[in-house]
Enzyme design. Structure first.
Site, short mmCIF file in Angstrom:
data_model
loop_
_atom_site.label_atom_id
_atom_site.label_comp_id
_atom_site.label_asym_id
_atom_site.label_seq_id
_atom_site.Cartn_x
_atom_site.Cartn_y
_atom_site.Cartn_z
N SER A 184 -28.39 -67.65 -44.98
CA SER A 184 -29.44 -67.69 -45.89
C SER A 184 -30.09 -69.23 -45.63
O SER A 184 -30.64 -69.49 -44.50
CB SER A 184 -28.89 -67.43 -47.53
N ASP A 233 -30.23 -55.82 -46.43
CA ASP A 233 -30.78 -57.01 -46.93
C ASP A 233 -32.39 -56.70 -47.33
O ASP A 233 -32.88 -56.63 -46.40
CB ASP A 233 -30.44 -58.37 -45.92
N HIS A 243 -28.37 -58.71 -49.31
CA HIS A 243 -28.27 -60.14 -48.68
C HIS A 243 -26.89 -60.85 -48.95
O HIS A 243 -26.59 -61.76 -47.98
CB HIS A 243 -29.41 -61.21 -49.40
#
Lengths: 392, 392
Positions: free
Chosen positions: B165, B334, B367
């Site tokens: 991320s 995600d 995610h």
């Protein structure tokens, strides 16, 4: 953005121009009990109609609006209606829902803010807005209010009930609550029960409104212009707006462009703006001028509570009550009411042995595609209504 | 929920136990200029390390944390660290990133709130928290602060830079800003530039914090416990939390279950709770106890500003500077950093003619899968690091 302060509430009031609205008030002698146990008196349903009801009242179509929609489904903008009808390209003479043939009715939902009884309406006890006194209502309560309108209009059965998103929830409830009152159904980008993710987005928006100190626990109608819960409502709308569209559409339309203001100013400021931020700001500001924060809460909660199976032995048993032909429309890029929900709905309806059809709209626009691609949603509806008409 | 009021800020302070943190302070004689033009003095980077640096300093791996992460990537919970390391199953002796072999460093980012200089840190001029005086920083600024730490530790080159991320954004910037300082890369569930949708979610969260009257324009550190911008931060976190997971995961885990409280109480109340609401509430409340609202704003803005192409002639030209082997990891479910972003990144890296590999993690968790499925993310990393080790 406007230099005049936004209204405390964007609700329509009897001081505003009536526009194309008509009104039916009921529960004057007998109270209208809603699902949560509260009772309402003097319930008004604001509605609009297009076309003429035929002699045997067999050509009536009910169109149900979505979250922030209202009765102005078709027609121009004019005093009382700041924008053209939200389905103006779909409904009208010679259009997909042809008002030369059909008598179309679109009511504002119970709990709404465009003429039907809702939190901004005067409480019959004291004439002051309901505010925090307005009860949670459900999709079923909305539909029961519409039933009163149907009877008032002299209609025994809708030739079709049509609606997208929350409108589709009403479509299903009509067929389940009043099976003999509907001849066909068109649910669009909707669901049989709100999913956990849909509820999650709903509650986040509600908490943003609650956080706004100008919401005042729901009793803000006495405030001065500009002192209403507009920022909370704008944030709630922005959450919804992102879920109504798609990653792809945002990338194509905005990418990483900066607003002119940001370009000439402070590119690395905390409140510096990308174009997508300006877009969200625009949509937030636009809504606060035409909608009431309390209606946003009440209607959002009604959607979260939507579950055709509640008190009916589950979704599958409830759906078995639906025995009329139906057209289900889904949108491939919809992330809020994903296509799988439409397919599930359609396949459950197919178990009932009635004519059913599933149409998938191809679009990058996400959930809102049914309010954008009028041709893609209108054509299958027109075809379906032809069949309904032929089958009487 | 706790009965003691939440802290005004969940930032770590020098009054709190140090835990496993170590500190490097720089820019004491020369100011540290950040990309927006502001200068910082006495910048501190808090960090933790695991394993031993070898004689030629060739076994150092930099692990970069995500939005609300910190330096405690591995290790138990203890005073100063309320939770175990966020990658404790990945980093350690004999684990996927094997600290018997590698010397692992994890710094808290600039702008953070767990020991590195951020909005809650004392301003060197007056010893009072920066608050609204803290500048917007970028991923590049975070990486430049980490460069000072690298030099302080006697490291010339990282054997690998690894992160998910926002951590992956730092991974890319390391390779572009300091090509000779990295020998390999592992970006996970990240992107080359924040998309319009990512920015949209970011700004909505920031506006919820700004709406909280207890945010006080960013200068709230003097407030009494319980009087900080906790509700704004909680709402911002909830927006993020939904995007971190998936529709499918929420349906499987919560469906439409009501909390016990709601079942015995008012099922049709406006603030009645579904289980998914309780879950969001829990995650919001948890974050406000360990994070600072201003850091949330600053770090969120840094992610929105992430664009490896800025000032470098575009993304493609910037990515051409990356000439080291890399492993890109994506997650099929995600929705925030969709898999297509990882594929684009990997295919752009492949144009550079260096060894590159793409691994897709199958998961319903969205995610956050890289913080949940330690085996699925750890195994390809271990295999990749073996190759890095063999290739010297």
């Amino acid at each position: 953005m406007s230099t005049t302060p936004p209204p405390v509430s964007g609700a329509w009031s009897t001081d505003d121009p009536v526009g194309d609205r008509r009104f039916h008030t009921f529960a004057t002698e007998h109270p209208f009990a809603v699902e949560n146990g509260s009772v309402l008196r003097d319930v008004t349903v604001a509605y609009e109609t297009w076309g003429e009801l035929n002699d045997d009242a067999s050509n009536a179509i009910l169109v149900c609006h979505a979250w922030t929609g209202d009765s102005h489904a078709a027609g121009r903008s004019k005093p009382g209606h700041p924008a053209p009808g939200w389905w103006d390209d779909v409904i009208g003479p010679g259009k997909y829902i042809d008002t030369d043939r059909w008598f179309v009715v679109c009511p504002n939902v119970l709990g709404g803010c465009q003429g039907s009884t809702g939190p901004a309406s005067p409480h019959p006890d004291d004439g002051r807005p309901y505010g925090s006194r307005f009860p949670v209502v459900t999709i079923r309560d909305m539909v029961r209010a519409q039933w009163h309108l149907m009877r008032h209009l002299g209609i025994d059965q809708w030739a079709s009930v049509v609606g997208g998103s929350m409108g589709g929830m009403q479509v299903l409830e009509w067929a389940i609550m009043y099976p003999s009152r509907v001849r066909s159904l068109v649910p669009i980008a909707s669901c049989m029960e709100a999913s956990a993710q849909q509820i999650a987005w709903g509650v986040i928006g509600r908490r943003a409104i609650r956080l706004d100190p100008r919401w005042r626990g729901g009793d803000y109608y006495d405030a001065e212009p500009g002192d209403g819960p507009t920022e909370g409502l704008a944030i709630a709308r922005q959450v919804a707006q992102v879920t109504f569209r798609s990653d792809n559409a945002f990338t194509q339309r905005f990418g990483r462009s900066l607003t002119d203001r940001a370009k000439i100013g402070d590119t690395f400021g905390l409140w510096q703006e990308f174009e997508v931020e300006r877009y969200l700001q625009y949509h937030g500001d636009k809504l606060v001028n035409r909608f009431d924060a309390n209606s946003y809460l009440i209607i959002g909660k009604a959607m979260d509570l939507h579950d055709v199976g509640r008190g009916r032995g589950g979704v599958e048993r409830a759906m078995r009550r639906i025995t009329v032909p139906n057209l289900t429309i889904g949108i491939d890029s919809d992330v809020l009411y994903p296509e799988y929900q439409q397919r599930e709905m359609c396949s459950m309806l197919s178990l009932n042995g009635v004519a059913n059809e599933y149409v998938q709209i191809e679009s990058t626009h996400g959930h809102d595609a049914f309010l954008i691609h009028f041709d893609r949603v209108g054509e299958p509806i027109a075809k379906f209504l032809d069949q309904v008409d032929r089958n009487g």
